[in-house]
Design a protein around this motif. Structure first.
Motif, PDB file in Angstrom:
ATOM      1  N   CYS A 130       0.838  -1.200   0.000  1.00  0.00           N
ATOM      2  CA  CYS A 130       0.000   0.000   0.000  1.00  0.00           C
ATOM      3  C   CYS A 130       0.874   1.252   0.000  1.00  0.00           C
ATOM      4  CB  CYS A 130      -0.906   0.001   1.226  1.00  0.00           C
ATOM      5  SG  CYS A 130      -2.009  -1.428   1.295  1.00  0.00           S
ATOM      6  N   ALA A 131       0.263   2.386  -0.286  1.00  0.00           N
ATOM      7  CA  ALA A 131       0.984   3.660  -0.359  1.00  0.00           C
ATOM      8  C   ALA A 131       1.690   4.008   0.951  1.00  0.00           C
ATOM      9  CB  ALA A 131       0.027   4.783  -0.751  1.00  0.00           C
TER      10      ALA A 131
ATOM     11  N   TYR B 289      -0.985  -5.975   2.216  1.00  0.00           N
ATOM     12  CA  TYR B 289      -2.300  -6.609   2.265  1.00  0.00           C
ATOM     13  C   TYR B 289      -2.181  -7.934   1.521  1.00  0.00           C
ATOM     14  CZ  TYR B 289      -7.140  -7.723   1.260  1.00  0.00           C
ATOM     15  OH  TYR B 289      -8.342  -8.370   1.158  1.00  0.00           O
ATOM     16  N   THR B 290      -2.714  -9.002   2.100  1.00  0.00           N
ATOM     17  CA  THR B 290      -2.668 -10.330   1.500  1.00  0.00           C
ATOM     18  C   THR B 290      -4.072 -10.780   1.141  1.00  0.00           C
ATOM     19  OG1 THR B 290      -0.748 -10.874   2.864  1.00  0.00           O
ATOM     20  CG2 THR B 290      -1.912 -12.719   1.840  1.00  0.00           C
ATOM     21  N   GLY B 291      -4.230 -11.378  -0.033  1.00  0.00           N
ATOM     22  CA  GLY B 291      -5.531 -11.872  -0.461  1.00  0.00           C
ATOM     23  C   GLY B 291      -5.370 -12.979  -1.478  1.00  0.00           C
TER      24      GLY B 291
ATOM     25  N   ALA C 218     -10.680  -4.227  -1.361  1.00  0.00           N
ATOM     26  CA  ALA C 218     -10.766  -4.477   0.078  1.00  0.00           C
ATOM     27  C   ALA C 218     -10.915  -3.170   0.854  1.00  0.00           C
ATOM     28  CB  ALA C 218      -9.531  -5.220   0.550  1.00  0.00           C
ATOM     29  N   LYS C 219     -11.671  -3.213   1.911  1.00  0.00           N
ATOM     30  CA  LYS C 219     -11.878  -2.044   2.764  1.00  0.00           C
ATOM     31  C   LYS C 219     -10.532  -1.500   3.265  1.00  0.00           C
ATOM     32  CE  LYS C 219     -14.482  -0.656   6.861  1.00  0.00           C
ATOM     33  NZ  LYS C 219     -15.357  -1.122   7.946  1.00  0.00           N
ATOM     34  N   TYR C 220      -9.622  -2.408   3.599  1.00  0.00           N
ATOM     35  CA  TYR C 220      -8.314  -2.007   4.119  1.00  0.00           C
ATOM     36  C   TYR C 220      -7.535  -1.168   3.111  1.00  0.00           C
ATOM     37  CZ  TYR C 220      -3.624  -2.287   6.069  1.00  0.00           C
ATOM     38  OH  TYR C 220      -2.389  -1.961   6.576  1.00  0.00           O
ATOM     39  N   THR C 221      -7.586  -1.544   1.842  1.00  0.00           N
ATOM     40  CA  THR C 221      -6.760  -0.846   0.852  1.00  0.00           C
ATOM     41  C   THR C 221      -7.396   0.435   0.318  1.00  0.00           C
ATOM     42  OG1 THR C 221      -7.632  -2.196  -0.965  1.00  0.00           O
ATOM     43  CG2 THR C 221      -5.604  -2.967   0.106  1.00  0.00           C
ATOM     44  N   LYS C 222      -8.678   0.628   0.546  1.00  0.00           N
ATOM     45  CA  LYS C 222      -9.348   1.830   0.009  1.00  0.00           C
ATOM     46  C   LYS C 222      -8.694   3.120   0.465  1.00  0.00           C
ATOM     47  CE  LYS C 222     -13.960   0.241  -0.907  1.00  0.00           C
ATOM     48  NZ  LYS C 222     -15.305   0.114  -0.460  1.00  0.00           N
TER      49      LYS C 222
ATOM     50  N   LYS D 165      -0.900 -14.737   6.065  1.00  0.00           N
ATOM     51  CA  LYS D 165      -1.422 -13.753   7.011  1.00  0.00           C
ATOM     52  C   LYS D 165      -0.915 -13.984   8.429  1.00  0.00           C
ATOM     53  CE  LYS D 165      -5.539 -12.141   4.661  1.00  0.00           C
ATOM     54  NZ  LYS D 165      -6.984 -11.978   4.701  1.00  0.00           N
ATOM     55  N   LYS D 166      -0.499 -15.209   8.746  1.00  0.00           N
ATOM     56  CA  LYS D 166       0.020 -15.521  10.073  1.00  0.00           C
ATOM     57  C   LYS D 166       1.506 -15.206  10.213  1.00  0.00           C
ATOM     58  CE  LYS D 166      -3.393 -19.109  10.916  1.00  0.00           C
ATOM     59  NZ  LYS D 166      -3.645 -20.552  11.050  1.00  0.00           N
ATOM     60  N   LEU D 167       2.174 -14.890   9.113  1.00  0.00           N
ATOM     61  CA  LEU D 167       3.598 -14.571   9.154  1.00  0.00           C
ATOM     62  C   LEU D 167       3.834 -13.188   9.752  1.00  0.00           C
ATOM     63  CD1 LEU D 167       4.717 -15.733   5.577  1.00  0.00           C
ATOM     64  CD2 LEU D 167       4.902 -17.008   7.724  1.00  0.00           C
TER      65      LEU D 167
END
Length: 80
Positions: free
Chosen positions: A9-10, A15-17, A36-40, A67-69
């Motif tokens: 992200c900026a 973010y992982t998907g 994703a809401k997170y990246t918006k 995501k667990k890393l």
């Protein structure tokens, strides 16, 4: 083909998907409401890493593993 991916992200966060089309998903993260809401609030995002899988289930399983890393482990993963 199904993919597990990480975008940077900026603000430098990750973010992982998972998706079945990297190009379309990356565009959604950057341009549409279906990202994703997170990246918006953290646009623009750039593709930092991805892995390909034959099935959706494999991609989703790998997403959970990544995501667990820790951040350090994710950074190491992206080096290869």
């Amino acid at each position: 083909m199904n993919y597990t991916y990480m975008v940077r992200c900026a603000d430098g966060s990750l973010y992982t998907g998972w998706t079945n089309c990297l190009e379309k998903r990356l565009k959604a993260h950057n341009e549409s409401r279906s990202g994703a809401k997170y990246t918006k609030a953290k646009r623009p995002v750039t593709l930092a890493y991805y892995e390909g899988f034959a099935t959706k289930e494999e991609a989703m399983k790998r997403e959970c593993q990544i995501k667990k890393l820790t951040r350090k482990q994710k950074d190491r993963l992206m080096e290869f």
